[in-house]
Design a protein around this motif. Structure first.
Motif, PDB file in Angstrom:
ATOM      1  N   LEU A  72       0.868  -1.219  -0.101  1.00 41.29           N
ATOM      2  CA  LEU A  72       0.024  -0.119  -0.087  1.00 41.29           C
ATOM      3  C   LEU A  72       1.006   1.345  -0.232  1.00 41.29           C
ATOM      4  CD1 LEU A  72      -2.784  -1.095   2.578  1.00 41.29           C
ATOM      5  CD2 LEU A  72      -2.722  -1.157  -0.018  1.00 41.29           C
ATOM      6  N   ALA A  73       2.026   1.299  -0.081  1.00 46.17           N
ATOM      7  CA  ALA A  73       3.079   2.208  -0.297  1.00 46.17           C
ATOM      8  C   ALA A  73       3.221   2.922  -1.526  1.00 46.17           C
ATOM      9  CB  ALA A  73       4.357   1.946   0.413  1.00 46.17           C
ATOM     10  N   THR A  74       3.682   4.137  -1.826  1.00 44.90           N
ATOM     11  CA  THR A  74       3.795   4.639  -2.960  1.00 44.90           C
ATOM     12  C   THR A  74       5.327   5.222  -2.956  1.00 44.90           C
ATOM     13  OG1 THR A  74       1.529   5.187  -3.047  1.00 44.90           O
ATOM     14  CG2 THR A  74       3.076   6.353  -4.430  1.00 44.90           C
ATOM     15  N   VAL A  75       5.972   5.184  -4.188  1.00 45.11           N
ATOM     16  CA  VAL A  75       7.197   5.760  -4.219  1.00 45.11           C
ATOM     17  C   VAL A  75       7.317   6.179  -5.555  1.00 45.11           C
ATOM     18  CG1 VAL A  75       9.869   5.297  -4.388  1.00 45.11           C
ATOM     19  CG2 VAL A  75       8.279   4.085  -2.690  1.00 45.11           C
ATOM     20  N   ARG A  76       8.101   7.696  -6.020  1.00 40.86           N
ATOM     21  CA  ARG A  76       8.174   8.130  -7.090  1.00 40.86           C
ATOM     22  C   ARG A  76       9.662   8.779  -7.161  1.00 40.86           C
ATOM     23  NH1 ARG A  76       4.036   5.815  -7.720  1.00 40.86           N
ATOM     24  NH2 ARG A  76       2.080   6.767  -8.429  1.00 40.86           N
ATOM     25  N   LEU A  77      10.164   8.872  -8.281  1.00 42.16           N
ATOM     26  CA  LEU A  77      11.586   9.093  -8.479  1.00 42.16           C
ATOM     27  C   LEU A  77      11.889  10.264  -9.526  1.00 42.16           C
ATOM     28  CD1 LEU A  77      11.667   5.659  -7.891  1.00 42.16           C
ATOM     29  CD2 LEU A  77      14.129   6.366  -8.184  1.00 42.16           C
ATOM     30  N   MET A  78      12.725  11.121  -9.503  1.00 42.05           N
ATOM     31  CA  MET A  78      12.855  12.247 -10.229  1.00 42.05           C
ATOM     32  C   MET A  78      14.437  11.981 -10.686  1.00 42.05           C
ATOM     33  SD  MET A  78      11.393  14.889 -12.018  1.00 42.05           S
ATOM     34  CE  MET A  78      10.338  15.465 -10.717  1.00 42.05           C
ATOM     35  N   ASP A  79      14.895  11.836 -11.902  1.00 43.88           N
ATOM     36  CA  ASP A  79      16.308  11.267 -12.300  1.00 43.88           C
ATOM     37  C   ASP A  79      16.982  12.801 -12.198  1.00 43.88           C
ATOM     38  OD1 ASP A  79      15.919  12.707 -14.572  1.00 43.88           O
ATOM     39  OD2 ASP A  79      16.024  10.850 -15.894  1.00 43.88           O
ATOM     40  N   PRO A  80      18.317  12.762 -12.587  1.00 49.97           N
ATOM     41  CA  PRO A  80      19.343  13.959 -12.213  1.00 49.97           C
ATOM     42  C   PRO A  80      18.827  15.054 -13.660  1.00 49.97           C
ATOM     43  CG  PRO A  80      20.525  11.981 -12.165  1.00 49.97           C
ATOM     44  CD  PRO A  80      18.926  11.753 -12.603  1.00 49.97           C
ATOM     45  N   TYR A  81      18.140  14.570 -14.777  1.00 52.34           N
ATOM     46  CA  TYR A  81      17.534  15.657 -15.643  1.00 52.34           C
ATOM     47  C   TYR A  81      15.938  16.057 -15.792  1.00 52.34           C
ATOM     48  CZ  TYR A  81      21.989  13.842 -17.691  1.00 52.34           C
ATOM     49  OH  TYR A  81      23.310  13.582 -17.922  1.00 52.34           O
ATOM     50  N   HIS A  82      15.557  16.040 -14.417  1.00 49.61           N
ATOM     51  CA  HIS A  82      14.367  16.409 -14.146  1.00 49.61           C
ATOM     52  C   HIS A  82      13.165  15.572 -14.949  1.00 49.61           C
ATOM     53  CE1 HIS A  82      11.069  19.049 -13.192  1.00 49.61           C
ATOM     54  NE2 HIS A  82      11.604  19.297 -12.005  1.00 49.61           N
ATOM     55  N   ARG A  83      13.454  14.162 -15.169  1.00 49.80           N
ATOM     56  CA  ARG A  83      12.431  13.527 -15.594  1.00 49.80           C
ATOM     57  C   ARG A  83      11.857  12.465 -14.540  1.00 49.80           C
ATOM     58  NH1 ARG A  83      16.265  11.755 -20.880  1.00 49.80           N
ATOM     59  NH2 ARG A  83      17.330  11.339 -18.828  1.00 49.80           N
ATOM     60  N   GLU A  84      10.444  12.518 -14.244  1.00 49.76           N
ATOM     61  CA  GLU A  84       9.950  11.513 -13.326  1.00 49.76           C
ATOM     62  C   GLU A  84       9.566  10.098 -13.742  1.00 49.76           C
ATOM     63  OE1 GLU A  84       5.827  11.916 -10.630  1.00 49.76           O
ATOM     64  OE2 GLU A  84       6.483  13.661 -11.584  1.00 49.76           O
ATOM     65  N   PHE A  85       9.893   9.277 -13.036  1.00 53.96           N
ATOM     66  CA  PHE A  85       9.954   7.713 -13.089  1.00 53.96           C
ATOM     67  C   PHE A  85       8.811   7.252 -12.091  1.00 53.96           C
ATOM     68  CE2 PHE A  85      11.540   3.521 -12.253  1.00 53.96           C
ATOM     69  CZ  PHE A  85      11.000   2.953 -13.500  1.00 53.96           C
ATOM     70  N   ASP A  86       7.922   6.406 -12.432  1.00 52.63           N
ATOM     71  CA  ASP A  86       7.198   5.694 -11.600  1.00 52.63           C
ATOM     72  C   ASP A  86       7.587   4.363 -11.705  1.00 52.63           C
ATOM     73  OD1 ASP A  86       4.888   4.389 -10.205  1.00 52.63           O
ATOM     74  OD2 ASP A  86       3.440   5.002 -11.602  1.00 52.63           O
ATOM     75  N   PRO A  87       8.157   3.631 -10.523  1.00 54.61           N
ATOM     76  CA  PRO A  87       8.620   2.551 -10.663  1.00 54.61           C
ATOM     77  C   PRO A  87       7.550   1.405 -10.196  1.00 54.61           C
ATOM     78  CG  PRO A  87       8.850   3.439  -8.555  1.00 54.61           C
ATOM     79  CD  PRO A  87       8.321   4.466  -9.436  1.00 54.61           C
ATOM     80  N   GLY A  88       6.317   1.621 -10.338  1.00 56.78           N
ATOM     81  CA  GLY A  88       5.365   0.342 -10.105  1.00 56.78           C
ATOM     82  C   GLY A  88       4.903   0.244  -8.667  1.00 56.78           C
ATOM     83  N   ARG A  89       4.205  -0.739  -8.336  1.00 55.89           N
ATOM     84  CA  ARG A  89       3.908  -0.777  -6.751  1.00 55.89           C
ATOM     85  C   ARG A  89       5.166  -1.700  -6.043  1.00 55.89           C
ATOM     86  NH1 ARG A  89       1.138   2.222  -5.485  1.00 55.89           N
ATOM     87  NH2 ARG A  89       0.705   0.986  -3.694  1.00 55.89           N
ATOM     88  N   PRO A  90       5.234  -1.020  -4.900  1.00 52.85           N
ATOM     89  CA  PRO A  90       6.495  -1.387  -4.015  1.00 52.85           C
ATOM     90  C   PRO A  90       6.233  -2.823  -3.693  1.00 52.85           C
ATOM     91  CG  PRO A  90       5.803   0.770  -3.370  1.00 52.85           C
ATOM     92  CD  PRO A  90       4.681   0.212  -4.293  1.00 52.85           C
ATOM     93  N   ALA A  91       7.197  -3.408  -3.211  1.00 56.20           N
ATOM     94  CA  ALA A  91       7.268  -4.662  -2.469  1.00 56.20           C
ATOM     95  C   ALA A  91       8.103  -4.777  -1.253  1.00 56.20           C
ATOM     96  CB  ALA A  91       7.412  -5.808  -3.412  1.00 56.20           C
ATOM     97  N   HIS A  92       8.164  -5.721  -0.631  1.00 52.93           N
ATOM     98  CA  HIS A  92       9.260  -5.933   0.576  1.00 52.93           C
ATOM     99  C   HIS A  92      10.566  -6.486  -0.227  1.00 52.93           C
ATOM    100  CE1 HIS A  92       6.712  -5.071   3.794  1.00 52.93           C
ATOM    101  NE2 HIS A  92       5.967  -6.048   3.592  1.00 52.93           N
TER     102      HIS A  92
END
Length: 470
Positions: A72-92
């Motif tokens: 039920l967690a959420t994680v989003r990333l922004m790379d060094p060139y200001h491009r957002e990346f959605d890695p999908g649903r997290p896991a343990h």
């Protein structure tokens, strides 16, 4: 010729035993399935990779101070060139329940990445924060990705289903008690049978709706994602999901009691009538606990006692009023309404309140002679306010893997260079030490850490910006 309907007869002892077994089954289901929702907020204590990392891993792993619901967690990333990346649903990460893991982009760029994360905390709030990590080198820090807030539709739908289920339970318990104790002959009444049926079907239906809506509500996702991906599994593995499943199991056993009341002969004496009423109240109390277990800090025993009592007074009063016993009916209904309002307050008062965003753990490096003498310390002090605080120290090797190769002691030095405040640390896991400390006043406190590895020592320092708790 007059026709009369006769109910099937059964032995008194057998009926009482059957009712006792059903009530026991309700409480067994509660004790075996339900789980109290914790009001504690998980604290991020380490991340891999972190600031200054030279490795290029395939996954980002966030480590907390307690088990978390990664699905039920959420994680989003922004790379060094200001491009957002959605890695999908997290896991343990593996079987480590205290971690949240997401895959990093296959195409990795050297530089600093920015991360926004969110993890459910109980059923009322989420823990959230931002952090950065480096791959091979550092670059200017980009703005953190924006995470969507709680949706109005998801929040209103989930809490409406909970309150509607509570209202249906009041209807169910009141009608069942009326049949069991107040007027057993009413079991053949079409009006009473409808009340019992509507109450049971309504409680089951709205509980199923709550089970379906909790995943999107907790994860802050659209309600259309309720059955997609890992959300259902995340709901079932949560404490709230366990409580809703326990409620359904109790309703299943309670349905057996209702069927017995509506098809068996009337109580032969006051003793059997009392046994029926005790069975109804016992099952209703187990049912009521499933609501309070979903609200951290709610007075469980108070609600468990007042929900059945309120239901009895409201419905018994209403039915008595309909039978032209207006005085007793009005007093019973009014008393039940007051009790129900007082009971529902902690439930309605538990609307979602997100915790304050957490600061990222500070990463300090140390270097000592010897093979295991070089690594990192991830340091988190929470809530970094005056009063009681918790210090989290995680020792990592150069591959960002927690290791027990070194021991650490800690002291907090006040801003005015007064008397140092020692931090009593204890081992809480591989490479993980934690301890409590009372910080008396705000300001920039110096955290002095001594790393001991193989008999060699090194002193390293960090700064903790302590705010006034008022």
């Amino acid at each position: 010729m007059t026709l009369t309907r006769e109910r099937p007869k059964a032995r008194l002892g057998g009926r009482v035993l059957a009712m006792a077994l059903v009530a026991a089954a309700c409480w067994a289901a509660l004790l075996s399935l339900a789980s109290p929702v914790s009001g504690d907020i998980p604290q991020l204590r380490s991340s891999s990779p972190g600031v200054g990392s030279t490795i290029r891993p395939d996954d980002l792993v966030l480590t907390f101070d307690r088990p978390v619901n990664a699905r039920l967690a959420t994680v989003r990333l922004m790379d060094p060139y200001h491009r957002e990346f959605d890695p999908g649903r997290p896991a343990h990460s593996g079987d480590r329940a205290e971690t949240v893991m997401v895959p990093l982009p296959k195409q990795k760029y050297a530089g600093t990445y920015t991360v926004a994360w969110r993890v459910p905390a109980g059923s009322l709030a989420v823990a959230s924060g931002t952090l950065t990590f480096d791959l091979a080198s550092r670059s200017p820090v980009q703005e953190a990705p924006k995470l969507s807030g709680p949706g109005v539709l998801e929040t209103v739908s989930y809490w409406f289903s909970q309150v509607a289920a509570l209202a249906a339970t009041v209807l169910l318990v009141g009608a069942a008690f009326f049949v069991a104790f107040v007027r057993p002959a009413s079991a053949w009444s079409t009006r009473v049978r409808r009340l019992v049926t509507y109450g049971w079907v309504g409680t089951v239906g709205f509980t199923l709706a709550s089970l379906l809506l909790f995943g999107p509500y907790a994860a802050r996702l659209p309600v259309t994602d309720a059955l997609r991906g890992p959300l259902p599994a995340g709901t079932f593995s949560s404490s709230t999901g366990a409580n809703l499943l326990a409620r359904l199991a109790i309703l299943g056993f309670g349905g057996l009691v209702l069927a017995q009341f509506l098809t068996s002969e009337e109580p032969r004496n006051d003793r059997e009538r009392l046994a029926r009423s005790v069975t109804v109240l016992g099952c209703a109390a187990a049912l009521a606990v499933t609501w309070t277990l979903c609200v951290p800090g709610a007075p469980d025993l108070l609600v468990a006692a007042t929900v059945p009592l309120a239901a009895v007074l409201v419905l018994a009063g209403g039915l008595a009023f309909s039978l032209r016993r207006k005085g007793a009916g009005a007093m019973s209904a009014a008393a039940g309404a007051v009790l129900l309002a007082a009971t529902a307050f902690p439930l309605l008062n538990g609307l979602p309140r997100d915790a304050a965003p957490q600061a990222a753990p500070a990463r300090l490096d140390f270097g000592l002679a010897g093979q295991a003498g070089y690594g990192f310390l991830d340091v988190a002090v929470a809530p970094a306010k005056t009063g009681e605080n918790t210090v989290h120290l995680t020792t990592l090797d150069t591959r960002d893997i927690a290791t027990d190769g070194s021991t650490v002691t800690a002291v907090l030095n006040p801003p005015d260079h007064g008397t140092p405040v020692p931090v009593s640390l204890h081992r809480a896991g591989t490479g993980y030490q934690t301890g409590s400390v009372t910080i008396p006043r705000p300001g920039q406190w110096e955290l002095a850490l001594t790393v001991d590895s193989g008999g060699q020592r090194q002193d390293i320092y960090g700064v903790v910006d302590v705010r006034d708790a008022r």
